[in-house]
Structures are given as structure tokens and as C-alpha cells.
Design a protein around this motif. Structure first.
Motif, PDB file in Angstrom:
ATOM      1  N   VAL A  67     -17.714  -8.977   1.083  1.00 24.14           N
ATOM      2  CA  VAL A  67     -16.635  -8.316   0.349  1.00 24.14           C
ATOM      3  C   VAL A  67     -16.354  -9.093  -0.930  1.00 24.14           C
ATOM      4  N   THR A  68     -16.278  -8.375  -2.053  1.00 25.67           N
ATOM      5  CA  THR A  68     -16.022  -9.020  -3.343  1.00 25.67           C
ATOM      6  C   THR A  68     -15.019  -8.198  -4.143  1.00 25.67           C
ATOM      7  N   PRO A  69     -14.311  -8.825  -5.091  1.00 25.62           N
ATOM      8  CA  PRO A  69     -13.369  -8.083  -5.942  1.00 25.62           C
ATOM      9  C   PRO A  69     -14.045  -7.012  -6.777  1.00 25.62           C
ATOM     10  N   PRO A  73     -11.833  -2.648  -2.611  1.00 24.85           N
ATOM     11  CA  PRO A  73     -10.419  -2.547  -3.001  1.00 24.85           C
ATOM     12  C   PRO A  73      -9.626  -3.771  -2.555  1.00 24.85           C
ATOM     13  N   LYS A  74      -8.465  -3.961  -3.180  1.00 23.49           N
ATOM     14  CA  LYS A  74      -7.624  -5.124  -2.873  1.00 23.49           C
ATOM     15  C   LYS A  74      -7.209  -5.158  -1.404  1.00 23.49           C
ATOM     16  N   ARG A  75      -7.000  -3.992  -0.813  1.00 23.88           N
ATOM     17  CA  ARG A  75      -6.579  -3.933   0.589  1.00 23.88           C
ATOM     18  C   ARG A  75      -7.603  -4.629   1.490  1.00 23.88           C
ATOM     19  N   THR A  76      -8.890  -4.370   1.224  1.00 26.08           N
ATOM     20  CA  THR A  76      -9.944  -5.002   2.019  1.00 26.08           C
ATOM     21  C   THR A  76     -10.002  -6.498   1.750  1.00 26.08           C
ATOM     22  N   LEU A  77      -9.814  -6.898   0.500  1.00 28.19           N
ATOM     23  CA  LEU A  77      -9.800  -8.327   0.171  1.00 28.19           C
ATOM     24  C   LEU A  77      -8.658  -9.046   0.877  1.00 28.19           C
ATOM     25  N   GLU A 231     -10.303  -0.672 -10.713  1.00 28.33           N
ATOM     26  CA  GLU A 231      -9.809  -0.895  -9.352  1.00 28.33           C
ATOM     27  C   GLU A 231      -9.278   0.405  -8.740  1.00 28.33           C
ATOM     28  N   TYR A 232      -8.532   1.153  -9.558  1.00 35.55           N
ATOM     29  CA  TYR A 232      -7.933   2.389  -9.048  1.00 35.55           C
ATOM     30  C   TYR A 232      -8.999   3.391  -8.633  1.00 35.55           C
ATOM     31  N   TRP A 233      -9.985   3.648  -9.505  1.00 33.01           N
ATOM     32  CA  TRP A 233     -10.998   4.659  -9.194  1.00 33.01           C
ATOM     33  C   TRP A 233     -11.962   4.189  -8.119  1.00 33.01           C
ATOM     34  N   GLN A 234     -12.148   2.878  -8.002  1.00 29.62           N
ATOM     35  CA  GLN A 234     -12.966   2.352  -6.914  1.00 29.62           C
ATOM     36  C   GLN A 234     -12.304   2.626  -5.562  1.00 29.62           C
ATOM     37  N   GLU A 235     -10.982   2.461  -5.508  1.00 29.89           N
ATOM     38  CA  GLU A 235     -10.253   2.738  -4.270  1.00 29.89           C
ATOM     39  C   GLU A 235     -10.303   4.224  -3.914  1.00 29.89           C
ATOM     40  N   GLU A 236     -10.209   5.076  -4.922  1.00 31.90           N
ATOM     41  CA  GLU A 236     -10.294   6.514  -4.671  1.00 31.90           C
ATOM     42  C   GLU A 236     -11.675   6.888  -4.121  1.00 31.90           C
ATOM     43  N   LEU A 237     -12.706   6.364  -4.743  1.00 32.49           N
ATOM     44  CA  LEU A 237     -14.069   6.630  -4.283  1.00 32.49           C
ATOM     45  C   LEU A 237     -14.262   6.113  -2.866  1.00 32.49           C
ATOM     46  N   GLU A 238     -13.729   4.933  -2.597  1.00 30.55           N
ATOM     47  CA  GLU A 238     -13.861   4.332  -1.265  1.00 30.55           C
ATOM     48  C   GLU A 238     -13.175   5.187  -0.208  1.00 30.55           C
TER      49      GLU A 238
END
Length: 261
Positions: A67-69, A73-77, A231-238
Motif C-alpha cells: 500500500v502506498t500514498p 486512498p487515505k483510508r487504506t493508509l 486523491e479524490y478521483w483515485q478514491e472514487e475509482l477504488e
């Protein structure tokens, strides 16, 4: 000066090293069984943080070491940095693992789990299109695609926001439909988009379980110009990826259950 440079390099290396590798050691992950099962992440005070399932415990639990930044997403970190103990329960088949996870999520409701921690009424999604507008309606009545799980309303929010981004990439976020950024999007949404019938077909395919066409379009999009946008769009995709993975696993579990009778 040389000592300062060495210290700086060491700090960077320490920063890049995953906390799970530091706390538990490589031997712990090598010893994990490559079998179906349910896994449990615990925090410093012994609190249960997260429950997951996999057809391969070694591969799934081991993936949290990477897991990396940049990718997650921040939640997983935050979850990874709080884990101090990992336990698991082996299952005879992936179907058993899915069933056990569903049962335990409702019993324990860990704070880092979003889906499956409560059981509500299913949703149905109606999708219609004119030449320049897509109309979506979430309803409890059996109409359109469904049934969808209780948490599907949050998935629809991500789906709508990402659809606006994919099919109208030059539009400012301020022009997105009213309420689309709420945690619980409105039950009825009107999306003024070009090529509305094409957009409606893509959304309907995703809702019916054909996730890849829409996800492929979304993955081709650049994440954004700023770190916050990325970060925002990465979380949406995830979120959309996880939902697709969950639906696929449930479908496979149903097929296996029928075949085993």
C-alpha cells in the motif's frame, strides 16, 4: 556533511518501508496459508479494525505490504498504519469465505469496513435517456436493474460523479448537478450530458454487472492536476472497482453453490 546526507537517506528509506513489514516481518507473510479464508486486522488496544475475505489468504494479506500514498486512498493508509496484529480463519472454499465474512461483518461492524456492516432493503435503479439528458431514479420498487445491496446508494454517487467526469471532461465541478456531491445522493437525478443514450447504456451495463466498459473509460482518464484532485478521483475509482469485485465474487459464489448441490 556526509553524516547528514546518510541520515537523510536512512529517513527516506524508513519512510518508504511499509509498517506491516516492519512490525510483523517477512517471515510472517511467507508463512500465511495460500487457501480461502477470512482475515482480521487488530489495533494497538486489541480492537478489531477490519474484516476481509479472499480465495488466497497469503496473496491478499500480503498485498497490504504494498500500500502506498500514490496508489491507495487515505483510508487504506490509515488502516495499515494502525494494524499491529493479523489473524485469520481458513475456509474449505471461497464460497464459505464469502458467507463467513458476510456473517461476521454484521456481527462486529468494524470501523474500517464500509460495505456489509448493516443489512437494509435492496435498491433498484431506473435509467432513462433523452437526446441530451440522463435520468436516474433509485427506488425500493422492483423496476429497472436490481436488486442491489443496501449500500448501493453510495456506489451510485461515485458512478454519477465519474460519469460526469468521463463524458464531460472539460466541465468544472461547480457545474455538476445539485446534490451529486452529497454522501447520499438524491434518489432522482437528472444529468445533462452530451450523447445521453451512450452514457445511459454505459451506466446500465455497470448496474447490470458488466463493469469493465465503464471502468476502462474511467481508468484512461488522468487523475487530476493537483494532489487533492488525484486523491479524490483515485478514491472514487477504488470504490467502483471494489463494488465490481464484490459483485463478481458473489456471482461466482452463487454458481459454485449451485454446482455443489
Amino acid at each position: 556533511m556526509e553524516a547528514s546526507r546518510t541520515s537523510s537517506k536512512q529517513l527516506k528509506l524508513f519512510h518508504l518501508e511499509n509498517p506491516l513489514s516492519v512490525r510483523l516481518g517477512a517471515e510472517f507473510f511467507r508463512a500465511l496459508p495460500a487457501v480461502p479464508g477470512v482475515y482480521f486486522f487488530y489495533g494497538q488496544a486489541g480492537e478489531l479494525l477490519y474484516i476481509g475475505q479472499s480465495s488466497d489468504l497469503r496473496a491478499r494479506i500480503g498485498s497490504y505490504r504494498h500500500v502506498t500514498p500514490e496508489k491507495n486512498p487515505k483510508r487504506t493508509l490509515r488502516l495499515v498504519h494502525r494494524i499491529v496484529r493479523i489473524e485469520w480463519e481458513e475456509c474449505a472454499t471461497p464460497v464459505n469465505a464469502i458467507a463467513l465474512e458476510a456473517k461476521l461483518l454484521l456481527e462486529h461492524r468494524p470501523p474500517f469496513n464500509r460495505a456489509g456492516v448493516w443489512q437494509g432493503e435492496p435498491w433498484w435503479l431506473k435509467i432513462e435517456a433523452s437526446s441530451n439528458k440522463v435520468l436516474l431514479e433509485l427506488t425500493r420498487e422492483e423496476s429497472g436493474t436490481g436488486p442491489h445491496p443496501a449500500g448501493f446508494r453510495y456506489v451510485v454517487g461515485s458512478l454519477v460523479r465519474c460519469a460526469c467526469r468521463v463524458f464531460q471532461p472539460q466541465a468544472s465541478l461547480s457545474t455538476y448537478p445539485h446534490g451529486v456531491f452529497n454522501a447520499s445522493v438524491p434518489l432522482i437525478l437528472s444529468l445533462p450530458l452530451p450523447d445521453a443514450p451512450v452514457v445511459a447504456a454505459q451506466l446500465k451495463s455497470y448496474a447490470e454487472g458488466l463493469h469493465e466498459p465503464f471502468l476502462s473509460k474511467l481508468e484512461e482518464m488522468p487523475l487530476g492536476a493537483t494532489a487533492l484532485e488525484q486523491e479524490y478521483w483515485q478514491e472514487e475509482l477504488e470504490r467502483l472497482r471494489k463494488y465490481a469485485s464484490k459483485i463478481r465474487k458473489l456471482g461466482e459464489a452463487k454458481v459454485e453453490a449451485v454446482a455443489s448441490k
